[in-house]
Motif scaffolding. Structure first.
Motif, mmCIF file in Angstrom:
data_model
loop_
_atom_site.group_PDB
_atom_site.id
_atom_site.type_symbol
_atom_site.label_atom_id
_atom_site.label_comp_id
_atom_site.label_asym_id
_atom_site.label_seq_id
_atom_site.Cartn_x
_atom_site.Cartn_y
_atom_site.Cartn_z
ATOM 1 N N LYS A 85 1.055 -1.177 0.453
ATOM 2 C CA LYS A 85 -0.078 -0.196 0.577
ATOM 3 C C LYS A 85 0.678 1.072 0.202
ATOM 4 N N LEU A 86 2.506 0.810 0.448
ATOM 5 C CA LEU A 86 3.039 1.842 0.376
ATOM 6 C C LEU A 86 4.069 1.970 -0.494
ATOM 7 N N GLY A 87 3.393 1.112 -2.063
ATOM 8 C CA GLY A 87 3.891 1.538 -2.737
ATOM 9 C C GLY A 87 5.405 0.151 -3.207
ATOM 10 N N GLY A 88 5.281 -0.155 -2.185
ATOM 11 C CA GLY A 88 6.440 -1.127 -2.644
ATOM 12 C C GLY A 88 6.322 -2.046 -3.647
ATOM 13 N N GLU A 89 7.543 -2.293 -3.395
ATOM 14 C CA GLU A 89 7.763 -3.285 -5.257
ATOM 15 C C GLU A 89 9.103 -4.441 -5.077
ATOM 16 N N CYS A 90 9.414 -4.501 -4.132
ATOM 17 C CA CYS A 90 10.243 -5.961 -3.693
ATOM 18 C C CYS A 90 10.564 -5.843 -2.262
ATOM 19 N N LEU A 91 9.842 -7.309 -1.795
ATOM 20 C CA LEU A 91 11.065 -7.413 -0.586
ATOM 21 C C LEU A 91 11.918 -8.597 -0.169
ATOM 22 N N LEU A 92 12.774 -7.856 0.488
ATOM 23 C CA LEU A 92 13.682 -8.819 0.330
ATOM 24 C C LEU A 92 14.004 -9.117 1.938
ATOM 25 N N LEU A 93 13.389 -10.722 2.227
ATOM 26 C CA LEU A 93 13.096 -11.613 3.262
ATOM 27 C C LEU A 93 14.483 -12.152 3.730
ATOM 28 N N ASP A 94 14.994 -12.345 4.883
ATOM 29 C CA ASP A 94 16.845 -12.608 5.243
ATOM 30 C C ASP A 94 15.753 -13.781 6.334
ATOM 31 N N GLU A 95 17.004 -14.649 6.505
ATOM 32 C CA GLU A 95 16.622 -15.502 7.792
ATOM 33 C C GLU A 95 15.373 -15.786 7.946
ATOM 34 N N VAL A 96 14.356 -16.500 6.934
ATOM 35 C CA VAL A 96 12.881 -17.265 7.285
ATOM 36 C C VAL A 96 12.303 -17.522 8.163
ATOM 37 N N HIS A 97 13.901 -19.151 8.163
ATOM 38 C CA HIS A 97 12.912 -20.083 9.213
ATOM 39 C C HIS A 97 13.173 -19.700 10.799
ATOM 40 N N SER A 98 13.716 -18.594 10.785
ATOM 41 C CA SER A 98 13.367 -17.829 11.924
ATOM 42 C C SER A 98 12.135 -17.582 12.636
ATOM 43 N N TYR A 99 11.115 -17.249 11.051
ATOM 44 C CA TYR A 99 9.919 -17.014 11.533
ATOM 45 C C TYR A 99 8.935 -17.985 11.662
ATOM 46 N N LYS A 100 7.963 -18.446 12.426
ATOM 47 C CA LYS A 100 6.664 -19.916 12.308
ATOM 48 C C LYS A 100 5.749 -19.419 11.721
ATOM 49 N N GLY A 101 6.045 -20.268 10.937
ATOM 50 C CA GLY A 101 4.760 -20.018 9.649
ATOM 51 C C GLY A 101 5.276 -19.429 8.748
ATOM 52 N N TRP A 102 6.161 -19.541 7.852
ATOM 53 C CA TRP A 102 6.902 -18.434 7.289
ATOM 54 C C TRP A 102 6.237 -19.157 5.838
ATOM 55 N N ALA A 103 6.723 -20.708 5.683
ATOM 56 C CA ALA A 103 6.225 -21.096 4.386
ATOM 57 C C ALA A 103 5.201 -20.642 3.959
ATOM 58 N N ARG A 104 3.857 -20.733 4.979
ATOM 59 C CA ARG A 104 2.213 -20.308 4.746
ATOM 60 C C ARG A 104 2.060 -18.919 4.398
ATOM 61 N N GLU A 105 3.045 -18.544 5.443
ATOM 62 C CA GLU A 105 2.494 -16.858 4.730
ATOM 63 C C GLU A 105 3.113 -16.631 3.856
ATOM 64 N N LEU A 106 3.921 -16.403 2.870
ATOM 65 C CA LEU A 106 4.371 -16.038 1.607
ATOM 66 C C LEU A 106 4.737 -17.201 0.650
ATOM 67 N N LYS A 107 3.425 -18.262 0.752
ATOM 68 C CA LYS A 107 2.632 -18.452 0.139
ATOM 69 C C LYS A 107 1.263 -17.770 -0.207
ATOM 70 N N ASN A 108 0.988 -17.442 0.559
ATOM 71 C CA ASN A 108 -0.384 -16.164 0.695
ATOM 72 C C ASN A 108 -0.390 -14.742 0.096
ATOM 73 N N ILE A 109 1.357 -14.619 0.583
ATOM 74 C CA ILE A 109 2.215 -13.282 0.186
ATOM 75 C C ILE A 109 1.758 -13.622 -1.320
ATOM 76 N N TYR A 110 1.867 -14.683 -1.944
ATOM 77 C CA TYR A 110 2.533 -14.415 -2.876
ATOM 78 C C TYR A 110 1.065 -14.667 -3.914
ATOM 79 N N ASP A 111 0.322 -15.156 -3.261
ATOM 80 C CA ASP A 111 -1.419 -15.639 -3.868
ATOM 81 C C ASP A 111 -1.799 -14.211 -3.821
ATOM 82 N N ARG A 112 -1.155 -13.192 -2.186
ATOM 83 C CA ARG A 112 -2.885 -12.165 -3.089
ATOM 84 C C ARG A 112 -1.688 -10.545 -3.610
#
Length: 396
Positions: A85-112
């Motif tokens: 919503k702020l105009g972001g175009e590229c999100l760079l996420l480091d150390e995703v394994h540190s975040y619980k449920g990372w795969a499910r939320e990345l899937k949702n981000i991809y789809d939405r």
């Protein structure tokens, strides 16, 4: 979110792009979601920041590490929504394994958010979780191995050598060797690489490299492995014990029954621990070419993942022959299938046989075998099926 933008811009601006690994070009080849996984310390964060600096100059981008305290109580999907919503175009996420449920939320981000590009990094153990299968149709995943000898020379000398294929080396190693040692004398650098240089942070402070490497190994077991597998603290201590045994006996030839009894654990748990250490990038197991590989297959031999670990975990007790084998395996395994043959030291892609040795090595072990080669240490140029060992460090 303002302070996250400030941190991101500062880190990207200070990222050096003087030396770039080949995997950077793979990231630049596009895709809405790209993952980069590898062992702790191989340079995933640096590669992500280099990508942002070199390929995202004109895009609104944000680099964040998901082990940041800001994400202890914040959903990643909500954060991505605000960013878009702020105009972001590229999100760079480091150390995703540190975040619980990372795969499910990345899937949702991809789809939405079809207009948002996402790049992420994670532990080499990501595939132990349920995450990667869930993203298999959405994300392109690249592996980042430790520095090859060729990459080490780039960092050390600034000279960029061409990548060689295994077939190139086997077919034309005399000419290729000569072209390389007309620019540098590889043997002057080879021993130094075996002792230190597989991880990029070696070049920050070579004097403290051994200490940092041991600390990296402990952190992988106590943090990454704990997060990825959910093992108990008691299991974590058993894995440390297993690593100690391996590091003082490489190449370790496991007797599962005796070792399980010695460590007072079940045999299936023991086999799982071997697999965890492999996935963590700490060890590399060699399996029989005849038996195949499954979750419950016993490894025939277990090596430390690269020679630097031999010098760090058991200094003063490094066997020259084992060091050569560990080097060869570390350079071949990222691109080829390496197994334990009946004869010789290694079988590669179920087609080539290799015996590893010093300059006085004879072909007795491979006599009469087709597609069989000697990888010989201590020589600049080979002849026939005798190939300089160091040349196999130019495969990636």
């Amino acid at each position: 979110m303002d302070y996250l933008f400030e941190i991101s811009e500062r880190l990207i601006a200070h990222a050096s792009t003087d030396i770039q690994r080949p995997q950077l070009q793979k990231l630049s080849q596009g895709g809405r979601m790209i993952g980069l996984k590898g062992a702790r310390g191989v340079g995933k964060s640096t590669l992500l920041l280099q990508f942002a600096k070199s390929f995202l100059r004109d895009k609104k981008k944000l680099y964040i590490s998901l082990d940041d305290i800001a994400f202890a109580d914040q959903r990643l999907t909500d954060f991505a929504d605000t960013f878009v919503k702020l105009g972001g175009e590229c999100l760079l996420l480091d150390e995703v394994h540190s975040y619980k449920g990372w795969a499910r939320e990345l899937k949702n981000i991809y789809d939405r958010y079809p207009g948002l590009q996402v790049l992420f990094t994670g532990s080499s153990m990501l595939q132990l979780s349920d995450g990667l299968p869930e993203l298999s149709r959405r994300a392109v995943i690249h592996d980042l191995p430790a520095l090859s000898f060729r990459e080490y020379l780039l960092f050390e000398t600034g000279i960029s050598f061409e990548l060689l294929s295994l077939e190139d080396i086997l077919r034309d190693h005399q000419r290729l060797s000569k072209e390389i040692w007309q620019e540098i004398r590889p043997l002057q650098h080879f021993e130094a690489y075996l002792k230190g240089g597989c991880y990029p942070y070696f070049f920050e402070n070579p004097e403290t490299y051994d200490i940092r490497l041991r600390e990296t190994v402990i952190r992988v077991i106590e943090s990454d492995l704990l997060i990825t597998t959910g093992i108990s603290p008691s299991s974590m201590e058993k894995i440390k014990q297993l690593l100690y045994i391996i590091s003082h006996s490489v190449p370790f030839k496991p007797n599962i029954d005796k070792l399980a009894e010695r460590m007072q654990i079940g045999k299936n748990n023991l086999k799982a621990y071997f697999r965890y250490l492999d996935m963590a990038g700490i060890t590399r197991s060699l399996f029989s070419a005849k038996k195949g590989i499954s979750l419950l297959t016993k490894p025939e031999k277990v090596y430390l993942a690269h020679p630097n670990l031999m010098h760090s975990l058991n200094p003063g007790q490094v066997n020259a022959g084992t060091q050569r084998e560990s080097f060869f395996l570390s350079q071949l395994a990222p691109l080829h299938t390496v197994t334990e043959p009946d004869k010789a030291d290694f079988r590669v892609d179920d087609h080539y046989l290799f015996e590893i040795g010093g300059k006085n090595e004879t072909p007795a072990q491979i006599k009469g075998e087709s597609n069989a080669y000697l990888a010989v240490d201590g020589i600049e140029t080979g002849f026939g099926n005798r190939i300089p060992l160091w040349l196999f460090g130019f495969l990636y």
